[in-house]
Enzyme design. Structure first.
Site, mmCIF file in Angstrom:
data_model
loop_
_atom_site.group_PDB
_atom_site.id
_atom_site.type_symbol
_atom_site.label_atom_id
_atom_site.label_comp_id
_atom_site.label_asym_id
_atom_site.label_seq_id
_atom_site.Cartn_x
_atom_site.Cartn_y
_atom_site.Cartn_z
ATOM 1 N N CYS A 301 -17.624 26.169 30.364
ATOM 2 C CA CYS A 301 -18.119 24.802 30.611
ATOM 3 C C CYS A 301 -17.870 24.029 29.330
ATOM 4 O O CYS A 301 -18.782 23.772 28.556
ATOM 5 C CB CYS A 301 -19.595 24.820 30.981
ATOM 6 S SG CYS A 301 -19.983 25.853 32.428
ATOM 7 N N PRO A 304 -17.617 18.449 25.929
ATOM 8 C CA PRO A 304 -16.481 17.598 25.576
ATOM 9 C C PRO A 304 -15.451 18.254 24.667
ATOM 10 O O PRO A 304 -14.537 17.587 24.192
ATOM 11 C CB PRO A 304 -17.142 16.426 24.854
ATOM 12 C CG PRO A 304 -18.343 17.035 24.219
ATOM 13 C CD PRO A 304 -18.823 18.101 25.152
ATOM 14 N N GLY A 306 -16.025 20.379 21.775
ATOM 15 C CA GLY A 306 -16.351 20.711 20.395
ATOM 16 C C GLY A 306 -16.332 22.193 20.104
ATOM 17 O O GLY A 306 -15.812 22.640 19.073
ATOM 18 N N LYS A 307 -16.880 22.981 21.005
ATOM 19 C CA LYS A 307 -16.909 24.431 20.787
ATOM 20 C C LYS A 307 -15.510 25.030 20.955
ATOM 21 O O LYS A 307 -15.141 25.958 20.224
ATOM 22 C CB LYS A 307 -17.914 25.077 21.735
ATOM 23 C CG LYS A 307 -19.361 24.619 21.493
ATOM 24 C CD LYS A 307 -20.324 25.279 22.469
ATOM 25 C CE LYS A 307 -21.758 24.817 22.225
ATOM 26 N NZ LYS A 307 -21.966 23.396 22.606
ATOM 27 N N ASP A 323 -13.575 22.587 32.774
ATOM 28 C CA ASP A 323 -14.654 21.695 33.173
ATOM 29 C C ASP A 323 -14.382 21.250 34.602
ATOM 30 O O ASP A 323 -13.229 20.980 34.969
ATOM 31 C CB ASP A 323 -14.779 20.483 32.255
ATOM 32 C CG ASP A 323 -16.126 19.800 32.440
ATOM 33 O OD1 ASP A 323 -17.074 20.157 31.714
ATOM 34 O OD2 ASP A 323 -16.243 18.929 33.329
ATOM 35 N N ASP A 381 -24.081 2.850 18.995
ATOM 36 C CA ASP A 381 -24.573 4.216 19.162
ATOM 37 C C ASP A 381 -24.522 4.964 17.846
ATOM 38 O O ASP A 381 -25.453 5.661 17.469
ATOM 39 C CB ASP A 381 -23.730 4.928 20.203
ATOM 40 C CG ASP A 381 -24.287 6.287 20.568
ATOM 41 O OD1 ASP A 381 -23.514 7.253 20.555
ATOM 42 O OD2 ASP A 381 -25.486 6.381 20.847
ATOM 43 N N ASP A 439 -21.533 28.101 28.054
ATOM 44 C CA ASP A 439 -22.488 27.071 27.650
ATOM 45 C C ASP A 439 -22.953 26.409 28.946
ATOM 46 O O ASP A 439 -22.404 25.404 29.386
ATOM 47 C CB ASP A 439 -21.807 26.072 26.713
ATOM 48 C CG ASP A 439 -22.779 25.073 26.116
ATOM 49 O OD1 ASP A 439 -23.983 25.172 26.400
ATOM 50 O OD2 ASP A 439 -22.325 24.189 25.379
ATOM 51 N N CYS A 492 -28.673 24.347 25.822
ATOM 52 C CA CYS A 492 -29.369 23.464 24.876
ATOM 53 C C CYS A 492 -30.758 23.173 25.445
ATOM 54 O O CYS A 492 -31.134 22.027 25.673
ATOM 55 C CB CYS A 492 -28.583 22.181 24.622
ATOM 56 S SG CYS A 492 -28.097 21.261 26.091
#
Length: 555
Positions: A301, A304, A306-307, A323, A381, A439, A492
């Site tokens: 999964c 975006p 990063g991992k 994804d 942001d 994840d 998370c």
């Protein structure tokens, strides 16, 4: 929810909250620009440096209203502020985020002020006005005057004299009766600014830490970076930051935490992939999985990305990054390209371009390293410290002569696919993976300090739904792991139902699975044996809440 627009200034007959979310998370369905932004010509190219407070309150009220009805707060803010000056967009973001973080209290106060619930947009504006009065950074007369002026600029037929009178009367009453309206013995939701069920559950599962967890979840998260080891790593990133006069702290092996948030395009090395935005807790995933050269790894999964990027920065391996959403899969590609990491195209895959077109993946073994630098995050942001993954504006077209040439064939990189990880029959080639990163989708209860709207979107029953999805995913992916391989399960979340309970149930049913509890992580003193990281901010740790379980498959 009442739609009665008539104001009521009498004492309340019963407690009625300002506004309540209708339930499940959904995209904003009725975004509408703030009319005042066009009237005042406050676009980025305008000479107006900042809009009036009333204009900013209108945009913040629209965003807060949409969030309470299920929209992502960031998306709503971006929509309503994209024509405003940068300073005003930043102010709107701060107001909307602060109101969201205080919404339990604001809703309680509204219940005391309002005999009947106002329409949602008027209620959202009232909440913002009360939040400004609590904050007390501006004079009381200015806040009341500008909030009443904002009423007269509201769209959707809300603006009328009775509504303005209602706003004026209720805000003045709050000023007069503040101590009575915010007594010491507030209900849990108002006292802790978390839904009541959330407070109860955290108190049950973390009896010695529950108040600290709730308080940490309402902190503003810092801007944390991950340095790219292939481009000089933490030392080079630190050198660039120091040369630019930017304050930071080194943390962990690859991490740097900025003392003040800033636009990502102003961070030295961001555009060329030296650094990426990633929480320190999230950076633990790749380090725990410990990729080795030549290995075949699944990031189930991955958006975006990063991992996925971190794994490739650590080793010359092949990572399958999946994804289910094509748009999010394209974001993975964009972030990998900015980080100067090769893509291994998958034959037959078509992913969306940022401009609405598509990119067809090239077949066989050629790798395209199209290093776009158009990755940005909304300026408002960034300024508020609500770090989100940068999204490039476009995926380079393989036939565009202006793009870099095709790199020589290599045997490491990312194979990005828009597929359902829970349906391996639709994408798996039958060759088992050396390592798997799962994840899993979760409640996001560990990242509330970055996404406070999660608090008002989640319901108690959602936790059981997520845990069921997590259990199905791990069952589907376990056969794809070779004997002797390792699977890292991650969420998370701070709720054990999504972490330890899922893993314990899985291990009990699979004799070939061993949970590695005694983990040592470089640069991370005192790794918790239960794998649960709680939101923390101190001299040694600065991270969101995550759960990690390292599972080995017996030969």
């Amino acid at each position: 929810m009442s739609t009665d627009k008539s104001p009521d200034q009498a004492a309340p007959a019963a407690a009625t909250p300002i506004s309540r979310p209708r339930g499940g998370l959904r995209p904003a369905a009725r975004f509408q620009k703030s009319p005042s932004s066009k009237q005042r010509d406050v676009r980025p190219g305008s000479t107006v440096l900042r809009a009036a407070l009333a204009d900013e309150l209108v945009a913040a009220a629209l965003a807060l209203r949409d969030m309470l009805e299920g929209a992502h707060l960031d998306e709503a803010i971006d929509h309503y502020t994209h024509e405003m000056p940068v300073a005003s967009a930043r102010a709107v973001r701060n107001m909307a985020y602060d109101a969201t973080r205080q919404y339990g209290l604001l809703s309680h106060i509204g219940g005391q002020l309002n005999r009947k619930p106002p329409v949602p947009l008027l209620g959202a504006l009232q909440a913002l006005g009360v939040a400004q009065l609590i904050d007390a950074r501006r004079p009381v007369p200015v806040i009341i005057d500008q909030t009443v002026r904002a009423v007269n600029q509201l769209p959707e037929g809300v603006a009328h004299p009775a509504a303005a009178g209602f706003m004026n009367a209720t805000l003045r009453r709050f000023v007069r009766e503040r101590d009575a309206l915010i007594p010491p013995n507030l209900p849990d939701e108002a006292r802790y600014n978390h839904p009541g069920w959330w407070v109860t559950r955290v108190r049950q599962v973390w009896p010695g830490q529950w108040e600290a967890i709730l308080a940490a979840s309402l902190d503003r998260a810092p801007l944390s970076l991950r340095a790219n080891r292939r481009l000089g790593g933490q030392d080079e990133a630190a050198r660039r930051l120091e040369a630019a006069g930017i304050g930071f702290r080194r943390m962990g092996v690859d991490g740097l935490v900025l003392e003040q948030p800033m636009p990502v395009e102003q961070i030295p090395g961001f555009a060329e992939g030296l650094v990426s935005v990633q929480d320190l807790g999230a950076q633990c995933a790749a380090q725990l999985l410990d990729p080795q050269p030549g290995e075949r790894i699944l990031d189930a999964c991955a958006a975006p990305g990063g991992k996925t990027a971190h794994l490739l920065e650590m080793a010359d391996c092949e990572v399958w990054a999946l994804d289910i959403d094509p748009g999010r899969a394209s974001i993975i590609m964009n972030n990998l390209q900015r980080s100067r990491l090769p893509l291994l195209p998958q034959s037959g895959q078509t992913l969306p371009r940022g401009n609405g077109g598509t990119v067809d993946a090239e077949p066989a073994t050629t790798v395209r390293a199209a290093f776009g630098t158009d990755a940005t995050m909304a300026a408002s942001d960034r300024a508020a410290g609500q770090g989100h993954w940068p999204v490039a504006a476009d995926v380079p077209d393989t036939d565009d002569p202006a793009q870099p040439a095709v790199t020589p064939a290599v045997h490491w990189g990312a194979r990005v696919m828009a597929v359902d990880a829970a349906d391996p029959d639709s994408w798996w080639d039958g060759q088992q993976f050396d390592r798997i990163l799962l994840d899993a989708p979760c409640s996001a209860s560990g990242i509330v300090r970055r996404h406070p709207d999660v608090l008002w979107h989640r319901q108690r029953r959602d936790i059981a739904t997520f845990s069921g999805t997590q259990a199905r995913l791990i069952e589907k992916l376990w056969p794809l792991l070779r004997p002797g391989g390792t699977l890292l399960y991650a969420t998370c979340s701070i709720f054990p139902e999504e972490g330890e309970a899922v893993v314990s149930a899985f291990v009990s049913k699979h004799p070939d699975c061993q949970w590695q509890r005694d983990v040592r992580l470089t640069g991370w003193p005192g790794w918790p044996r239960n794998g649960q990281l709680l939101p923390t901010r101190d001299d040694r740790h600065e991270h969101d809440g995550f759960f990690y379980a390292l599972l080995s498959r017996h030969r």
